[in-house]
Every structure is written in structure tokens, then in C-alpha cells.
Enzyme design. Structure first.
Site, PDB file in Angstrom:
ATOM      1  N   GLU A  30       0.918  -1.207   0.096  1.00  0.00           N
ATOM      2  CA  GLU A  30      -0.076   0.012   0.019  1.00  0.00           C
ATOM      3  C   GLU A  30       0.785   1.330  -0.130  1.00  0.00           C
ATOM      4  O   GLU A  30       0.499   2.135   0.940  1.00  0.00           O
ATOM      5  CB  GLU A  30      -0.935   0.215   1.179  1.00  0.00           C
ATOM      6  N   GLU A  83      -6.099  -8.362  -0.187  1.00  0.00           N
ATOM      7  CA  GLU A  83      -6.688  -8.441   1.294  1.00  0.00           C
ATOM      8  C   GLU A  83      -8.051  -8.119   1.314  1.00  0.00           C
ATOM      9  O   GLU A  83      -8.385  -7.043   0.399  1.00  0.00           O
ATOM     10  CB  GLU A  83      -5.742  -7.192   2.004  1.00  0.00           C
TER      11      GLU A  83
END
Ligand SMILES: *[C@@H]1O[C@H](CO)[C@@H](O)[C@H](O)[C@H]1NC(C)=O
Ligand SMILES: *[C@@H]1O[C@H](CO)[C@@H](O)[C@H](O)[C@H]1NC(C)=O
Ligand SMILES: *[C@@H]1O[C@H](CO)[C@@H](O)[C@H](O)[C@H]1NC(C)=O
Ligand SMILES: *[C@@H]1O[C@H](CO)[C@@H](O)[C@H](O)[C@H]1NC(C)=O
Ligand SMILES: *[C@@H]1O[C@H](CO)[C@@H](O)[C@H](O)[C@H]1NC(C)=O
Length: 497
Positions: free
Chosen positions: A124, A272
Site C-alpha cells: 500500500e 486483502e
């Protein structure tokens, strides 16, 4: 006759193919995020056995830890290894990237080695809260890693960048999936990156969290976070398409963003997705079960989304195990994402094949625990003036996130809180005698102080945990203030990781 036999044979083949397709369990596609930000992580070989016992065929790691990869060697589990954000900078040098690939990928590429399928370049890195820290280094690192893989003859291994869903959005005056675009400050960067991924037949990896939509907004309609069939009070209408859950809406916002930069067909991996079970009023095992039940049955049915219907989706659940030193900056729920507890015990029934036959997962085997000794408030304590201070200290170095509002141990009195905190600290310290004193405010006990909902844990013993666990020692001569400063620094590092 021959013709008719052949025809029958063909029919049978078709029939078998259909049966086979229907029988393919979601587990084939389903992966697990295996994070290790824990004081007492389970030994890799115990985790790998548990993965096998539950038919899990894919894992996503947050590093390329040698012990973990050795435990995965010789299994048929596919692996995504990772380069943490702090290493992105050095990977902008091709030789460094090439060495990383040699040491952490090529080395395991042999018969009986590790089935490494992806390298996650960063985690991220474009999160808006990072203020652009990794904007300049991520794409060069991605290019170098994929090029190094290709040069090493490993072009089947794909480099990808797991991104938070905040890299795209739709305008506030037209908040529909079809209006999705990459975030303005990184549009050029995303355009180039997407082109590079497409050139290398690598997927776009995105993390999508319906739970966070709910957590971050009190106005968010609860039902929209789940996949229940039936009437949803507030569906999103988008040019004749009705969205009844935020996962689909979010995914299709990404599909539109990809389309806008000329790659509407780029494969997407869900890096995720999951639901936490403690630390917030919506983080409960009941909600988690509802979420996974809906998600997994849709995956098994290859339902896809309105913009990509009837598709197989590659999905990694977050996560496998609870991690008691994850940063709680995003919220107390952060340490409770596991479908299993920190010790590999299942929390709620789930059917990873998506057939709705929810049962408890097979727990981790051969886990050794510390003795059944807890540490609690000393009811004979004379001076309680330093109670708050000591609880604070305990909770700085151990996980007290189950004490907060809406959590499993909420609603206890100050004494109950103190006992919980003292025990958590005592366990993290491997039940060292000195770790159950707190200026004579604490005593050890053999009586389990747990209640029906609140679990006073016993930590796992060194034998079941990796060296990372028992290398940690007590505060020793360092003052509490120095330790607190250290804890804050560690937290910051975890945040930046
Ligand atoms: C990956 O490779 C580098 C060498 O480039 C090495 O220093 C590093 O320790 C490896 N990482 C892991 C987690 O094994
Ligand atoms: C990003 O900027 C905000 C506001 O200036 C600041 O509070 C925060 O600490 C910064 N975060 C990082 C990771 O630099
Ligand atoms: C992708 O491939 C095309 C055609 O070979 C090339 O022109 C382009 O520069 C490549 N883009 C990236 C970002 O590598
Ligand atoms: C117990 O701890 C929680 C979490 O820190 C706090 O919100 C609550 O007020 C505490 N209760 C008492 C009675 O101190
Ligand atoms: C507490 O944790 C242990 C170990 O994971 C587990 O076996 C037990 O069921 C839990 N108890 C409660 C009340 O959640």
C-alpha cells in the site's frame, strides 16, 4: 455406431467437465495473508501444517523470511513474497533488485523448492496518509524487480504492487462505480504502472475493506457492507446497474479506473479482504462470519461483479492469524483480523470452499503453551495510587485492545481492567516472575480469570514460536519513559512498513 459412441464420449466429457468445474472448491482460488507482527508468532512449520490441514493452497507474505520459505518448501502452496516499503528506495538500483531476486526468489526455484508466484513490491505504498513518501520509488522498484525476474528466466513470477483502494475514487458529485478514476495526485504514475503490469501480464493487486467503510462512517448502511441477498435499503444505482454491496461497488470503481487508462481488462487480484473480530462494536465474530459466508459463497459460484460478471477471482483473505503488535493507529481492531487466534485456534465456523457448510477450521497442531498461570490485580494491595500508571505501562507493551468500547472485555471495572492489562504484559514477558509485580499491585494466580466473553490469554511457549518471540526481554534497567519513547518509535516503524 462409432460416431454415436464418440458423440456419447464427447457428451460424457462435457458432463464431467461441468461436474468438475462445479466441484472446484473456492479453496483453489483462496489465499491467506500470513502476517507475523506478533510477540509470539507461531513457528512456520506449525502454520504450514495448519494451511495443509485446511486445504489452503496460497499464501501472501509481507516479507521473504527464510524460515517461512523453508517451511513452505516442498509443499504445493503458491506464495506471494514481498518487499517491505522501507526497501523500495534501494530497489530503485537494478543491481540491488537483481540481488534481492537471486537471494529471495531464484534460490527457492528448484524441484521441491517454493512455488513463488508473485513478488509484492511494497505494501500500500500510495496510501494517502503516507503523504507521497513512496511515490517516486515504487514504480522504478517494480520495474527493476520484474526485469530482474525476467532476466533470471523467471518471467512466470509476476511483480505487482498491493495497493489500498484509496488509489482510486469517483467524484463526490457522481459517486458511482462507472465514474471511477485513479486519484488525481497519482494519475500519471498509475497510468504508467498499469501499462507496465499489462506489458508483463502481471495483475493489479488491490486491498478492499468493506469493514473500514463501516468503521469510518456512522452513516454507512450496515447491510451494504455484507453480501446478504434480498432487499438492501440503499442500493447504489449506476446506469441501470444496481449495487447491493460495497465490495462490488469498490471493485467496479477500480475496473472503471483501469478502463479510463486503457486497460479495462487487466487481471485484478484481491490482495486483502476480511473482517476483524474484536476492538470495535462492528468487529465481532458474528459479523465476521456473516461477511465471510457471503464472500466465500460468491467466490465459489464465480459470481464476479456487474462489470466483470461470472469470473474466477483470486482472493487473499486478511488474515490468517491475529497479530498482537500491529500498529493500532488505524484502530484497536487491527490486532484482531485473524480467522484464527494468535495461537491457531479457530474463532468461528467458516467454509473456505464456499458451500455454506460452516465448521470450525482445523486448529494448529503441536502448539505448546506457557503454564496455566495468569497475573491479576492483588486484592491485598495497600497503595493503589499508582494503579493507572502501571496499567498504562502494561498496555504500552502488551495488547489491551480487547478492553475498549464494544470489545470482548469492555465494561469491566478499574480492577478488572488492571488484571487484564497485568496478565497481557505477564504473558508477553513469557511469565517472568518480575513481570507480575507492578509495584506490588499484581499477583500470579492459577485460577483462570476469563469470563464468558473476555479471554485472559496464556501465551504460547518458545518451542511453538519463532526466535522473534522469545528474544524479547523485560524492561530491565531502562526507565519507563525511555521504553515508552521506544514503543512509539516501534509503532511508527510498523506504520511506515
Ligand atoms: C533478500 O535478499 C537480500 C539480498 O539482496 C538479503 O540481504 C535479504 O536478507 C533477503 N531478505 C530476506 C527476508 O531473506
Ligand atoms: C503526513 O502529513 C500529516 C499532516 O501534515 C502528518 O500529520 C503525518 O504525520 C504525515 N505522515 C507521514 C507518514 O509522514
Ligand atoms: C509497454 O509496452 C509498449 C509496447 O512494447 C511500450 O511502448 C511501452 O513503453 C511499455 N510501457 C511500459 C510502461 O513499460
Ligand atoms: C477500562 O479500560 C478501557 C480501555 O482503556 C476504558 O475505556 C475504560 O474506561 C476502563 N474502565 C475503567 C472503569 O477504568
Ligand atoms: C480463549 O482463548 C483460547 C486459546 O485460543 C481458546 O481456546 C478459548 O476458546 C478462548 N475462550 C474464549 C472465552 O474466547
Amino acid at each position: 455406431m462409432a460416431v454415436s459412441l464418440a458423440a456419447r464420449g464427447a457428451w460424457l466429457c462435457v458432463l464431467l467437465a461441468v461436474v468438475a468445474a462445479a466441484a472446484v472448491p473456492a479453496a483453489e482460488a483462496l489465499g491467506m495473508n500470513w502476517g507475523t507482527q506478533a510477540t509470539h508468532p507461531l513457528a512456520p512449520k506449525i502454520v504450514v501444517q495448519m494451511l495443509k490441514d485446511n486445504g489452503i493452497k496460497k499464501v501472501k507474505l509481507f516479507d521473504a523470511d527464510q524460515g517461512t520459505l523453508n517451511a513452505l518448501a516442498g509443499t504445493d502452496i503458491e506464495v506471494m513474497v514481498a518487499i517491505p516499503n522501507v526497501l523500495l528506495d534501494v530497489m530503485t538500483d537494478y543491481d540491488t533488485a537483481r540481488d534481492w531476486v537471486r537471494h529471495n526468489v531464484s534460490r527457492y526455484h528448484f524441484d521441491g523448492g517454493v512455488k513463488i508466484k508473485y513478488v509484492a513490491v511494497g505494501n500500500e505504498p500510495f496510501l494517502a496518509s503516507y503523504n507521497g513518501t513512496f511515490d517516486k520509488v515504487t514504480f522504478p522498484a517494480l520495474q527493476n524487480i520484474q526485469n530482474a525476474l525476467n532476466d533470471a528466466g523467471l518471467s512466470d513470477v509476476k511483480a505487482t504492487v498491493p495497493l489500498n483502494a484509496d488509489v482510486y475514487n469517483s467524484p463526490t458529485d457522481n459517486p458511482v462505480p462507472s465514474a471511477g478514476r485513479f486519484r488525481k495526485d497519482i494519475t500519471d504514475l498509475m497510468t504508467q504502472m498499469v501499462q507496465f503490469l499489462a506489458n508483463n501480464s502481471a495483475p493489479f493487486t488491490v486491498n478492499i475493506y468493506p469493514y473500514l467503510s463501516l468503521y469510518l462512517s456512522d452513516d454507512f448502511p450496515v447491510d451494504f457492507a455484507f453480501f446478504d441477498e434480498g432487499a438492501i435499503a440503499a442500493p447504489v444505482l449506476d446506469n441501470g446497474v444496481t449495487y447491493t454491496n460495497v465490495f462490488d461497488a469498490n471493485f467496479d470503481t477500480l475496473v472503471s479506473s483501469l478502463k479510463a487508462v486503457g486497460h479495462g481488462d487487466l487481471p485484478i487480484v484481491i490482495g486483502e479482504v476480511g473482517w476483524p473480530t474484536d476492538g470495535d462494536k462492528h468487529a465481532t465474530a458474528v459479523y465476521a462470519q456473516r461477511f465471510y459466508n457471503g464472500l466465500l459463497s460468491r467466490l465459489a459460484a464465480h459470481k464476479g461483479t456487474p462489470l466483470r460478471p461470472n469470473q474466477y477471482m483470486e482472493v487473499y483473505l486478511f488474515g490468517l492469524l491475529d497479530e498482537d503488535v500491529k500498529s493500532v493507529a488505524p484502530g484497536a481492531f487491527e490486532r484482531h483480523w485473524g480467522i484464527l487466534r494468535f495461537d491457531g485456534q479457530p474463532k468461528f465456523p467458516i467454509d473456505l470452499t464456499g458451500q455454506g457448510q460452516n465448521t470450525m477450521l482445523v486448529p494448529a497442531k503441536d502448539v505448546e503453551y506457557l503454564p496455566r498461570t495468569w497475573c491479576v490485580y492483588n486484592s491485598n494491595a495497600k497503595d493503589t495510587s499508582k494503579l493507572a500508571e502501571n496499567v498504562n505501562f502494561a498496555c504500552t507493551f502488551a495488547d489491551c485492545t480487547a478492553l475498549g468500547y464494544g470489545s470482548t472485555c469492555a465494561g469491566m471495572d478499574a480492577i478488572g481492567n488492571a488484571s487484564y492489562a497485568f496478565n497481557a504484559y505477564f504473558q508477553v514477558q513469557n511469565q517472568r516472575d518480575e513481570a507480575c509485580d507492578f509495584q506490588a499491585l499484581a499477583v500470579p494466580t492459577q485460577t483462570d480469570p476469563s469470563t464468558a466473553t473476555c479471554n485472559f490469554t496464556i501465551q504460547i511457549a518458545a518451542a511453538s514460536s519463532t526466535s522473534a518471540g522469545h528474544r524479547r526481554t523485560g524492561p530491565g534497567p531502562l526507565g519507563a519513559a525511555a521504553l515508552l519513547a521506544l514503543a512509539l518509535l516501534v509503532q511508527l516503524l510498523f506504520m511506515l512498513q
